[in-house]
Design a protein around this motif. Sequence first.
Motif, short mmCIF file in Angstrom:
data_model
loop_
_atom_site.label_atom_id
_atom_site.label_comp_id
_atom_site.label_asym_id
_atom_site.label_seq_id
_atom_site.Cartn_x
_atom_site.Cartn_y
_atom_site.Cartn_z
N LEU A 1 -6.24 -141.13 -7.04
CA LEU A 1 -5.49 -141.91 -5.91
C LEU A 1 -6.33 -142.78 -5.19
O LEU A 1 -5.87 -144.12 -5.04
N ARG A 2 -7.40 -142.63 -5.01
CA ARG A 2 -8.33 -143.69 -4.36
C ARG A 2 -8.78 -144.65 -5.53
O ARG A 2 -8.72 -145.96 -5.18
N ASP A 3 -8.82 -144.62 -6.85
CA ASP A 3 -9.02 -145.59 -7.64
C ASP A 3 -7.77 -146.28 -7.85
O ASP A 3 -7.59 -147.55 -8.06
N PHE A 4 -6.72 -145.60 -7.93
CA PHE A 4 -5.35 -146.33 -8.13
C PHE A 4 -4.97 -147.07 -6.79
O PHE A 4 -4.67 -148.48 -7.08
N LYS A 5 -5.38 -146.62 -5.42
CA LYS A 5 -5.13 -147.72 -4.34
C LYS A 5 -6.12 -148.84 -4.51
O LYS A 5 -5.72 -149.99 -4.33
N GLY A 6 -7.30 -148.70 -4.94
CA GLY A 6 -8.34 -149.96 -5.18
C GLY A 6 -7.70 -150.66 -6.07
O GLY A 6 -7.70 -151.93 -5.86
N TYR A 7 -7.17 -150.31 -7.41
CA TYR A 7 -6.54 -151.18 -8.45
C TYR A 7 -5.48 -151.91 -7.65
O TYR A 7 -5.33 -153.01 -7.80
N HIS A 8 -4.44 -151.36 -6.98
CA HIS A 8 -3.48 -152.18 -6.49
C HIS A 8 -3.72 -152.84 -5.41
O HIS A 8 -3.08 -154.03 -5.49
N CYS A 9 -4.70 -152.91 -4.62
CA CYS A 9 -5.07 -153.65 -3.55
C CYS A 9 -5.58 -154.81 -4.25
O CYS A 9 -5.60 -155.80 -3.60
N ARG A 10 -6.30 -154.73 -5.46
CA ARG A 10 -7.18 -155.86 -5.94
C ARG A 10 -6.19 -156.75 -7.06
O ARG A 10 -6.41 -157.93 -7.09
N TYR A 11 -5.28 -156.01 -7.47
CA TYR A 11 -4.47 -156.56 -8.76
C TYR A 11 -2.95 -157.15 -7.97
O TYR A 11 -2.49 -157.85 -8.96
N PHE A 12 -2.46 -156.61 -7.15
CA PHE A 12 -1.20 -156.86 -6.74
C PHE A 12 -1.36 -157.15 -5.12
O PHE A 12 -1.27 -156.25 -4.30
N ILE A 13 -1.51 -158.37 -4.80
CA ILE A 13 -1.88 -158.75 -3.59
C ILE A 13 -0.70 -159.59 -2.65
O ILE A 13 -0.19 -160.55 -3.48
N SER A 14 -0.45 -159.21 -1.88
CA SER A 14 0.83 -160.06 -0.88
C SER A 14 -0.04 -161.27 -0.36
O SER A 14 -1.04 -161.37 0.10
N ARG A 15 1.04 -162.11 -0.37
CA ARG A 15 0.69 -163.54 0.01
C ARG A 15 -0.04 -163.47 1.31
O ARG A 15 -0.82 -164.39 1.56
N ASP A 16 0.27 -162.53 2.45
CA ASP A 16 -0.24 -162.75 3.68
C ASP A 16 -1.61 -162.45 3.72
O ASP A 16 -2.28 -162.36 4.78
N ARG A 17 -2.26 -161.80 2.56
CA ARG A 17 -3.45 -161.60 2.49
C ARG A 17 -4.64 -162.72 2.20
O ARG A 17 -5.80 -162.41 2.27
N PHE A 18 -3.97 -163.61 1.68
CA PHE A 18 -4.69 -164.79 1.39
C PHE A 18 -4.97 -165.68 2.47
O PHE A 18 -4.24 -165.86 3.44
N GLY A 19 -6.06 -166.54 2.14
CA GLY A 19 -6.63 -167.21 3.42
C GLY A 19 -5.22 -168.20 3.50
O GLY A 19 -5.09 -168.76 4.60
N TYR A 20 -4.70 -168.71 2.20
CA TYR A 20 -3.47 -169.78 2.30
C TYR A 20 -2.80 -169.74 0.95
O TYR A 20 -3.84 -169.90 -0.14
N VAL A 21 -1.56 -169.66 1.07
CA VAL A 21 -0.77 -169.67 -0.26
C VAL A 21 0.40 -170.52 0.14
O VAL A 21 1.19 -170.10 0.90
N ALA A 22 0.65 -171.58 -0.59
CA ALA A 22 1.92 -172.65 -0.34
C ALA A 22 2.91 -171.79 -0.81
O ALA A 22 2.97 -170.94 -1.82
N PHE B 1 -2.96 -159.97 -10.57
CA PHE B 1 -3.70 -161.26 -10.25
C PHE B 1 -5.09 -160.62 -9.37
O PHE B 1 -4.75 -160.42 -8.15
N ARG B 2 -6.15 -160.55 -9.96
CA ARG B 2 -7.08 -159.85 -9.30
C ARG B 2 -8.16 -160.36 -8.46
O ARG B 2 -8.55 -161.87 -8.79
N VAL B 3 -8.20 -160.20 -7.20
CA VAL B 3 -9.01 -160.97 -6.30
C VAL B 3 -9.94 -159.93 -5.33
O VAL B 3 -9.29 -158.95 -4.76
N GLU B 4 -10.99 -160.10 -5.26
CA GLU B 4 -11.90 -159.34 -4.57
C GLU B 4 -11.79 -159.57 -2.95
O GLU B 4 -11.83 -158.72 -2.18
N SER B 5 -11.76 -160.72 -2.71
CA SER B 5 -11.79 -161.34 -1.35
C SER B 5 -10.60 -162.42 -1.08
O SER B 5 -11.05 -163.52 -0.93
N PRO B 6 -9.33 -161.89 -0.98
CA PRO B 6 -8.11 -162.94 -0.97
C PRO B 6 -8.04 -163.57 0.24
O PRO B 6 -7.66 -164.76 0.26
N GLN B 7 -8.80 -163.34 1.36
CA GLN B 7 -8.73 -164.04 2.65
C GLN B 7 -9.68 -165.50 2.41
O GLN B 7 -9.41 -166.09 3.50
N SER B 8 -10.61 -165.44 1.34
CA SER B 8 -11.37 -166.67 1.21
C SER B 8 -10.78 -167.58 -0.28
O SER B 8 -11.25 -168.24 -0.45
#
Length: 239
Positions: A18-39, A48-55
Motif C-alpha cells: 500500500l505504501r509503495d502504491f501510494k508513492g507511485y500514485h502520488c508521483r505519477y498521477f499528479i493533480s494540477r493544484d500540486r504544481f507551482g503553476y500549470v496553465a 507524468f512522474r514528478v518528484e517535486s511538483p511544487q517546483s
Amino acid sequence: MSLLNKIINRIINHYAILRDFKGYHCRYFISRDRFGYVAPNAMIAQPFRVESPQSVFIEENTRIRIGINIINAPTEKVIIKKYTAIGPGTSIIPGNHTSTVGVPHFLLGLAHINDKSKDIIVEEDCWVGTNVTLLAGAHLGRGCVVASGCIVSKPVPPYAVVVGTPQKIIAKKFDIDDIIEHEKVLYKHEERMTREELEALFAEHFVDKKTFGTNKPLTEEELQRIQETKEWTQFVEPF
C-alpha cells in the motif's frame, strides 16, 4: 513460524504494498493544484512522474506527452514556457551529485549531500522529441528543436536544431526573415527578437547550417485545421 507471526508478516507485507502504491500514485498521477503553476489549457498526459511538483511551472499552449519523468528536489525548478511540445518518455533531471567519501550513492541523492544542480528552462515554442534527456545545465532557447534520444546538458541557442549524445547543432529552424515573420504571429512586439539579435545569433551558431523548417503558405484546408485545433485546445491567442 507461529500463526500469529505469519499474520503479522502478512500485515507488514500488505502495508508495504500500500505504501509503495501510494508513492507511485502520488508521483505519477499528479493533480494540477500540486504544481507551482500549470496553465488551464496545458495538455498533460498521465502518467507524468514528478518528484517535486511544487517546483514545476508549465505555461499556456503547451503539450506534455505520456511518460515524462522529472526528477527534481524542491529547490530545483523546471520551467516549460508557452507553445512548447515535449515528446513521450522525456526525462528532465536538474540535479546532480558529487561522489563523496563515506557516503554510498543510495544515500547521497536522497539526503542531498553535495548536490550540484541547476534549474532547467525550456523557452517558448520548443519541440522536444521522444526519449530526450535534459540534465543540469540544459537551457533550451526559444524555438529550438531537440531530436529524439538527444542528451542535453548545455544551453541550446534559439532556433537551433540539435541531435546526438552529447548534443550538437546540425541546422537552424528558419532563416532570419522567416523567424521575424514567425514571431509577428506568436509574440507581442516587445517579446520579439530583433534583426540585430538574430544576425548575431546566426553569425555565432548557424554559418553554413541548413534550414530545417519551411515557409510554404498554408492551404485553406490547413488553415481550417489550425482553427479547429485552436478551438478544441482552448488556445490562448498572444494578443
